[in-house]
Design a protein around this motif. Structure first.
Motif, short mmCIF file in Angstrom:
data_model
loop_
_atom_site.label_atom_id
_atom_site.label_comp_id
_atom_site.label_asym_id
_atom_site.label_seq_id
_atom_site.Cartn_x
_atom_site.Cartn_y
_atom_site.Cartn_z
N ALA A 26 12.77 -15.01 34.20
CA ALA A 26 12.59 -16.04 33.18
C ALA A 26 11.28 -15.84 32.42
CB ALA A 26 12.60 -17.42 33.84
N GLN A 27 10.29 -15.26 33.10
CA GLN A 27 8.98 -15.14 32.47
C GLN A 27 8.73 -13.77 31.84
OE1 GLN A 27 6.49 -16.09 35.76
NE2 GLN A 27 6.74 -18.29 35.46
N SER A 28 9.59 -12.83 32.13
CA SER A 28 9.26 -11.48 31.70
C SER A 28 9.44 -11.36 30.20
CB SER A 28 10.12 -10.46 32.44
OG SER A 28 11.46 -10.60 32.04
N PRO A 29 8.54 -10.62 29.57
CA PRO A 29 8.62 -10.46 28.12
C PRO A 29 9.85 -9.66 27.72
CG PRO A 29 6.84 -9.14 29.06
CD PRO A 29 7.42 -9.92 30.17
N ALA A 30 10.15 -9.72 26.45
CA ALA A 30 11.36 -9.04 25.95
C ALA A 30 11.24 -7.52 26.12
CB ALA A 30 11.56 -9.40 24.49
N TYR A 31 10.03 -7.00 25.97
CA TYR A 31 9.85 -5.55 26.02
C TYR A 31 8.67 -5.18 26.92
CZ TYR A 31 12.67 -6.06 21.84
OH TYR A 31 13.66 -6.41 20.97
N ASP A 32 8.70 -3.98 27.45
CA ASP A 32 7.58 -3.50 28.25
C ASP A 32 6.43 -3.02 27.37
OD1 ASP A 32 8.84 -3.98 30.70
OD2 ASP A 32 10.02 -2.14 30.48
N LEU A 33 6.81 -2.41 26.26
CA LEU A 33 5.78 -1.84 25.39
C LEU A 33 6.30 -1.83 23.95
CD1 LEU A 33 3.09 -0.24 25.01
CD2 LEU A 33 4.33 1.82 25.66
N VAL A 34 5.44 -2.29 23.03
CA VAL A 34 5.80 -2.21 21.61
C VAL A 34 4.70 -1.44 20.88
CG1 VAL A 34 6.16 -3.52 19.48
CG2 VAL A 34 7.22 -4.29 21.62
N LEU A 35 5.12 -0.45 20.10
CA LEU A 35 4.18 0.29 19.24
C LEU A 35 4.30 -0.32 17.86
CD1 LEU A 35 5.06 3.96 20.34
CD2 LEU A 35 3.41 2.38 21.35
N LYS A 36 3.19 -0.82 17.33
CA LYS A 36 3.24 -1.55 16.07
C LYS A 36 2.49 -0.82 14.95
CE LYS A 36 3.44 -6.00 15.78
NZ LYS A 36 4.84 -6.47 15.76
N ASN A 37 2.99 -1.03 13.74
CA ASN A 37 2.28 -0.63 12.50
C ASN A 37 2.16 0.88 12.29
OD1 ASN A 37 1.75 -3.44 12.21
ND2 ASN A 37 -0.04 -3.21 13.55
N GLY A 38 2.93 1.67 13.02
CA GLY A 38 2.81 3.12 12.86
C GLY A 38 3.79 3.64 11.83
N ARG A 39 3.67 4.93 11.57
CA ARG A 39 4.64 5.62 10.73
C ARG A 39 5.54 6.44 11.64
NH1 ARG A 39 1.45 9.00 6.57
NH2 ARG A 39 -0.37 8.58 7.84
N ILE A 40 6.84 6.18 11.56
CA ILE A 40 7.78 6.86 12.45
C ILE A 40 8.25 8.17 11.82
CG2 ILE A 40 10.05 6.70 13.56
CD1 ILE A 40 8.78 4.37 14.66
N ILE A 41 8.08 9.27 12.58
CA ILE A 41 8.75 10.53 12.23
C ILE A 41 9.78 10.72 13.33
CG2 ILE A 41 8.49 13.02 12.06
CD1 ILE A 41 5.82 12.61 10.74
N ASP A 42 11.05 10.60 12.99
CA ASP A 42 12.06 10.46 14.05
C ASP A 42 12.47 11.77 14.71
OD1 ASP A 42 13.78 11.66 12.25
OD2 ASP A 42 15.05 9.90 11.95
N GLY A 43 11.99 12.91 14.20
CA GLY A 43 12.30 14.20 14.82
C GLY A 43 13.43 14.95 14.11
N SER A 44 14.19 14.23 13.28
CA SER A 44 15.34 14.86 12.62
C SER A 44 14.93 15.73 11.45
CB SER A 44 16.30 13.77 12.10
OG SER A 44 15.69 13.08 11.02
N GLY A 45 13.68 15.58 11.00
CA GLY A 45 13.25 16.27 9.79
C GLY A 45 13.21 15.32 8.60
N SER A 46 13.79 14.13 8.74
CA SER A 46 13.76 13.14 7.66
C SER A 46 12.32 12.65 7.43
CB SER A 46 14.63 11.93 8.03
OG SER A 46 15.97 12.31 8.11
N PRO A 47 12.02 12.19 6.20
CA PRO A 47 10.67 11.70 5.91
C PRO A 47 10.29 10.51 6.79
CG PRO A 47 11.90 12.05 3.89
CD PRO A 47 12.88 12.22 5.02
N TRP A 48 9.00 10.32 7.00
CA TRP A 48 8.51 9.22 7.83
C TRP A 48 8.88 7.88 7.21
CZ3 TRP A 48 5.25 5.65 5.72
CH2 TRP A 48 4.48 6.03 4.59
N TYR A 49 8.91 6.85 8.03
CA TYR A 49 9.08 5.48 7.53
C TYR A 49 8.25 4.56 8.40
CZ TYR A 49 12.49 4.93 11.38
OH TYR A 49 13.11 4.89 12.60
N ARG A 50 7.96 3.35 7.88
CA ARG A 50 7.09 2.44 8.62
C ARG A 50 7.95 1.51 9.46
NH1 ARG A 50 1.79 2.25 7.55
NH2 ARG A 50 1.94 3.04 5.44
N ALA A 51 7.66 1.42 10.75
CA ALA A 51 8.43 0.52 11.61
C ALA A 51 7.70 0.31 12.93
CB ALA A 51 9.82 1.08 11.89
N ASP A 52 8.11 -0.74 13.63
CA ASP A 52 7.65 -0.95 15.01
C ASP A 52 8.71 -0.37 15.95
OD1 ASP A 52 5.59 -2.32 13.86
OD2 ASP A 52 6.31 -4.32 14.41
#
Ligand code: ZN
Length: 530
Positions: free
Chosen positions: A23-49
């Protein structure tokens, strides 16, 4: 109605008082915020958590606001898949340094062993031992053709009998069943060099049946390089499995420029449907033992005792020396004894870091190529050393790096910090690509460089749940500063960690942050899924 509500409220009060972690545990163990994501596919970066629960990525969204046990601010930083190193010799060191710190600080989260035809055989006891080892990174292995051959027929230069071939097939099959990612060969080395192409194909077929790939340190990376690329392609084509030229390079000034033709051969093979690819490290020097690099293969047949016997016979010795002179002139010596640097010797630690010209002078002689050859034979007789060989051209390196079918692999190991004089690739490969070839020279786009370090090797290995940032994938992640990332290790001062990596996450746990390794050891042994 009213009564029901009160009961419900009471129940929920009682419930919240009860020690229920759920009941008390948070939704996630770890959140990375405000970074630029490079997803590995070669697609351009985008901003997301990006949110992690357990060992997996569970959400990527423009803004994640639910509660998290921990939040990491990645403002100004790149969040990318952890790097996968498809060619390492990391069994040298993993048991002494299970953090694999030299690799983690570059953002590497998965190490693949068993290249160049050399792996533990059988593989299972080694992988079991690794299972029992708490470690920071994931670890997998190929099964090595050279070790398989040595196990069955030793270091003899002859063809196998039918029974011996069957035995070798059996060892490769067992390796694949134990979880190997494919068959590696080192046809440059003894005993790989004594193996006819058809024999390699027979074993490659077995690996292919289990979904494995073939990866080869080719027979000749110097004058015979085009034939060697053709052979590597033929083994994939006739063996019916994906094939890879590993640590692709062109050795010796006389051969520089030939990457134009090697890449054309790869392109032609791919055009006709052969799944041929390449990996590479970003340095203009290679590293292997002085003996393997500077002595002809025939002089090494049968092992060290036989080599020493040959060196005692004056006639044979002069034949070996003539070959060594040729190799220093045209191949791994690059025409000058200064290009050969001692990386380490068990029998004389003070030689590490000295070049062959200096070794010659130390022995009271002029540093001619002939005297350097004599010094090389002396080194072999004294117990052998590992060496670094500056004989690769920058233009070839960049041409190969740019090719879309080239991925990054270090060919490195896990050094004991400060010991010996290793090739800097163990400390710097991945960061060097990002610093020198992305930021400084613009040889590659950042997203393409990340692809060559993540989704591409993952796809090659069949690691379907790693190498890309997407919900459902394992949380192997590196957070780095694209303006600060750099390799610090040099050929003169190799023991220097790479810089600019902010955090490294392996299977959802932070293994590196604020400039130091954490106590977490979440690394897993990876097995080929059949
Ligand atoms: Zn190799």
């Amino acid at each position: 109605m009213r009564k029901f509500t009160i009961t419900t409220i009471l129940a929920s009060v009682l419930f919240s008082l009860a020690p229920s972690p759920k009941a008390q545990s948070p939704a996630y163990d770890l959140v990375l915020k405000n970074g630029r994501i490079i997803d590995g596919s070669g697609s351009p970066w985008y901003r997301a958590d990006l949110a992690i629960r357990g060992d997996a990525i569970v959400k990527i969204a423009p803004s994640i606001t639910e509660s998290a046990a921990r939040t990491l601010d990645a403002e100004g930083l790149i969040i990318s898949p952890g790097f996968i190193d498809i060619h390492t010799h990391a069994r040298r060191g993993i048991f002494q340094v299970p953090t694999a710190e030299n690799y983690v600080r570059q953002g590497v989260t998965t190490l693949i062993e068993g290249p160049d035809g050399s792996s533990p055989v059988p593989l299972k006891p080694f992988l079991d031992k690794l299972e029992a080892l708490p470690k920071s990174v994931n670890f997998g292995s190929f099964i090595g053709q050279g070790t398989v051959r040595a196990t069955v027929i030793g270091n003899a230069n002859r063809n196998p009998t039918a029974e011996e071939l069957e035995k070798m097939r059996g060892l490769v099959e067992q390796g694949m069943k134990d979880g190997a990612f494919g068959l590696s060969s080192g046809l440059f080395y003894v005993p790989g060099t004594f193996t006819p192409t058809d024999e390699v194909i027979e074993l490659a077929r077995v690996a292919g049946r289990f979904g494995g790939i073939y990866i080869s340190h080719m027979r000749d990376e110097a004058a015979g390089i085009l034939d060697s690329v053709k052979e590597t392609i033929a083994i994939g084509e006739r063996g019916g499995l994906p094939t890879q030229v590993t640590h692709h390079k062109v050795i010796g000034p006389a051969n520089w420029g030939k990457s134009v033709d090697t890449l054309r051969l790869i392109d032609e093979a791919r055009a006709r449907g052969v799944d041929a690819t390449i990996d590479q490290y970003p340095y203009t020097a290679s590293s292997t033992s002085i003996q393997a690099a500077l002595l002809p293969a025939w002089a090494q047949e049968g092992g060290r005792a036989e080599t020493l016997k040959r060196l005692k016979d004056p006639t044979v010795r002069s034949k070996i020396k003539a070959e060594t002179i040729r190799i220093i002139k045209n191949e791994r010596g690059g025409g000058d004894p200064k290009n050969i640097v001692i990386a380490g010797c068990d029998w004389d630690k003070t030689l590490a870091g000295k070049n062959l010209a200096e070794v010659v002078r130390m022995r009271g002689m002029e540093p001619t190529i002939e005297n350097a050859a004599e010094a090389a034979l002396w080194i072999v007789e004294s117990g052998g050393c590992s060496g670094i060989f500056h004989a690769i051209n920058e233009a070839d390196l960049e041409r190969i790096l740019k090719h879309p079918a080239t991925m990054i692999g270090s060919d490195g190991e896990i050094p004991i910090f400060g010991q010996e004089h290793p090739h800097p690739r163990s400390y710097g490969t991945f960061s060097r690509v990002l610093a020198v070839y992305v930021r400084e020279r613009h040889t590659l786009a950042l997203e393409d460089a990340v692809r060559k370090m993540s989704s591409f090797p993952a796809q090659r290995l069949g690691l379907l749940d790693r190498g890309t940032l997407r919900p459902g994938m394992k949380a192997d992640i590196v957070v780095f500063d694209p303006n600060r990332v750099r390799d610090a290790a040099t050929f003169v001062r190799p023991h220097q960690y790479a810089e600019g990596t902010s955090a490294v996450i392996v299977n959802g746990q932070v293994v590196f942050e604020r400039g130091a390794m954490t106590a977490a050891r979440p690394g897993k042994v990876l097995y080929k899924r059949q």
